[in-house]
Design an enzyme around this catalytic site. Structure first.
Site, PDB file in Angstrom:
ATOM      1  N   ASP A   1     -10.797   2.699   4.197  1.00  0.00           N
ATOM      2  CA  ASP A   1     -11.146   1.273   4.068  1.00  0.00           C
ATOM      3  C   ASP A   1     -12.663   1.108   3.917  1.00  0.00           C
ATOM      4  O   ASP A   1     -13.135   0.055   3.488  1.00  0.00           O
ATOM      5  CB  ASP A   1     -10.698   0.493   5.317  1.00  0.00           C
ATOM      6  CG  ASP A   1      -9.369  -0.245   5.084  1.00  0.00           C
ATOM      7  OD1 ASP A   1      -9.021  -0.478   3.914  1.00  0.00           O
ATOM      8  OD2 ASP A   1      -8.713  -0.586   6.083  1.00  0.00           O
TER       9      ASP A   1
ATOM     10  N   LYS B   1       0.839  -1.206   0.000  1.00  0.00           N
ATOM     11  CA  LYS B   1       0.000   0.000   0.000  1.00  0.00           C
ATOM     12  C   LYS B   1       0.875   1.258   0.000  1.00  0.00           C
ATOM     13  O   LYS B   1       0.584   2.235  -0.690  1.00  0.00           O
ATOM     14  CB  LYS B   1      -0.937  -0.010   1.215  1.00  0.00           C
ATOM     15  CG  LYS B   1      -2.035  -1.067   1.086  1.00  0.00           C
ATOM     16  CD  LYS B   1      -2.788  -1.330   2.386  1.00  0.00           C
ATOM     17  CE  LYS B   1      -3.726  -2.524   2.218  1.00  0.00           C
ATOM     18  NZ  LYS B   1      -4.414  -2.930   3.445  1.00  0.00           N
TER      19      LYS B   1
ATOM     20  N   GLN C   1      -4.620  -1.609   9.770  1.00  0.00           N
ATOM     21  CA  GLN C   1      -4.535  -2.919   9.127  1.00  0.00           C
ATOM     22  C   GLN C   1      -5.151  -4.000  10.025  1.00  0.00           C
ATOM     23  O   GLN C   1      -4.787  -4.133  11.198  1.00  0.00           O
ATOM     24  CB  GLN C   1      -3.060  -3.242   8.811  1.00  0.00           C
ATOM     25  CG  GLN C   1      -2.847  -4.540   8.066  1.00  0.00           C
ATOM     26  CD  GLN C   1      -3.420  -4.517   6.641  1.00  0.00           C
ATOM     27  OE1 GLN C   1      -3.270  -3.542   5.914  1.00  0.00           O
ATOM     28  NE2 GLN C   1      -4.084  -5.592   6.259  1.00  0.00           N
TER      29      GLN C   1
END
Ligand code: NAP
Length: 291
Positions: free
Chosen positions: A120, A53, A97
Site C-alpha cells: 500500500d 483485490k 484494509q
C-alpha cells in the site's frame, strides 16, 4: 464550450492493458507473487474492495490470501497477525484494509508492517522516500493517476495543477509526485481551510478532485480546455438499481465535461487504475524477494 469533444480518460481500458502486461510478466515466474489482505470487521465497502483485490490477483495469475478477523479483534492480536505476515516467506506483499475499527490505532499498525512488504506504500519509510524522490512503494491511487497522465500524454511540466484534498493516501503524495522531477508541475494543494478555492481551480491546467464530496466541482470552477481527474467515489442512494446505490465522483461530470480537454469518469476512471497500482507494487515486492 470546447470545440472538440473531451477525451475520456478511460481507466477501465488502461487497466486492462496493465493487467495483460502484469499477467505476461507473472507467467514467466515458477513461483507466483502472493498478495495477502487483512480485513478487520465487516464494513460493506471494505469487504467489496478486498474482494476486488483478490479477484484482480486471480486474473493476473498471482496467488492471494485473505485473512478475515472479527470487528472486536484487539490491537495486540492484529499486531501478532502482522508479525506473522512479516515472517511468512510465502507472502510477498500484504495490505491491512483501512479504515480499522476505532479501538485500533492505524498509525501503529501501519508502522508495524515490514516496509518491503508494504504494497500500500503507507509506511512512514515510503512516505519519506517519496518526499526525497527515492525509490519506494507509491500509494496505489497516486500511482494510478500518474500512470493515467503518462498514458494519455498529458503535459505536466510547468503546468498549473490544482489538487483538492490533502490526505496521506491521495492528495499529498500526488502533490509531491506531480511537483517533483520528472513531472515538474506547479502544484497547488487545496483543502477544507483553503481560501479562494474557486480562483485556484480556475487557474488549473489540470484539476484533480479528491475530497469525497459528490458533485463538488462545478463548471464555473473549471478553466476552458483543462484536464479534469476525478478521484472521488461516494456511494449515493439510487433506488433505480437493485443494490440501492451508485458511485458518484467529486465532479459534476455532465456540466464540467464539455469545458474540458479530457476528463476521467466515475466509475471507470481512477478506481481501476488504483487497483493496478496494488498489483504493480506486489510485483515489485516479489522481485525484491526473487531478484
Ligand atoms: P479524506 O482522507 O477524507 O480527505 C479529504 C480531503 O478533502 C481532506 O484533505 C479535506 O481537507 C479535503 N476537503 C474536504 N472537504 C473539502 C472542501 N469542502 N473543500 C476543500 N477541501 C475539502 O479522503 P481520501 O481518503 O483522500 O478520499 C477522497 C475521495 O477519494 C473519497 O471519495 C474516496 O472515496 C476517494 N478515493 C478514491 C479512490 C479510487 O481508487 N478511486 C482511492 C482513494 C480514495 P482537510 O484536510 O482540511 O480536512
Amino acid at each position: 464550450m470546447s470545440s472538440n469533444p473531451p477525451k475520456l480518460l478511460d481507466g477501465n481500458a488502461l487497466a486492462a492493458l496493465w493487467k495483460q502486461k502484469i499477467k505476461v510478466a507473472c507467467a514467466a515466474f515458477d513461483q507466483k507473487p502472493c498478495l495477502a489482505a487483512v480485513l478487520v470487521g465487516s464494513d460493506g465497502a471494505s469487504q467489496s474492495y478486498v474482494q476486488f483485490k483478490m479477484k484482480d490477483c486471480q486474473e493476473v495469475g498471482f496467488q492471494s490470501k485473505l485473512i478475515q478477523l472479527p470487528e472486536n479483534t484487539s490491537q495486540a492480536s492484529l499486531l501478532q497477525t502482522i508479525e506473522d505476515l512479516n515472517k511468512d516467506a510465502s507472502v510477498h506483499g500484504y495490505i491491512v484494509q483501512l479504515p480499522l475499527p476505532k479501538h485500533i490505532d492505524e498509525q501503529t499498525i501501519v508502522a508495524a508492517i515490514d516496509p518491503t512488504k508494504d504494497v500500500d506504500g503507507f509506511h512512514p519509510l515510503h512516505a519519506g522516500r517519496l518526499m526525497l524522490g527515492r525509490p519506494g512503494f507509491v500509494p496505489a491511487t497516486p500511482w494510478g493517476i500518474v500512470a493515467m497522465i503518462d498514458h494519455y500524454n498529458i503535459p505536466t511540466e510547468g503546468a498549473e495543477i490544482a489538487i483538492i484534498g490533502r490526505s496521506h493516501i491521495v492528495g499529498r503524495p500526488l502533490s509531491v509526485l506531480l511537483s517533483s522531477s520528472p513531472k515538474n508541475g506547479t502544484v497547488t494543494l487545496l483543502h477544507s481551510k483553503s481560501k479562494n478555492l474557486k480562483e485556484h481551480c480556475l487557474r488549473a491546467d489540470i484539476l484533480i478532485a479528491a475530497l469525497g464530496k459528490p458533485g463538488f466541482v462545478t463548471a464555473d470552477m473549471v478553466k476552458q480546455g483543462a484536464v479534469v481527474i476525478d478521484v472521488g467515489t461516494t456511494r449515493v442512494q439510487d433506488h433505480s438499481i437493485a443494490r440501492g446505490w451508485r458511485l458518484k465522483g467529486d465532479v459534476d461530470f455532465e456540466q464540467v465535461a464539455p469545458k474540458t480537454k479530457a476528463i476521467s469518469p466515475v466509475p471507470g476512471g481512477v478506481g481501476p487504475m488504483t487497483r493496478i497500482g496494488l498489483l504493480h507494487n506486489t510485483l515489485e515486492a516479489y522481485k525484491t524477494f526473487n531478484p
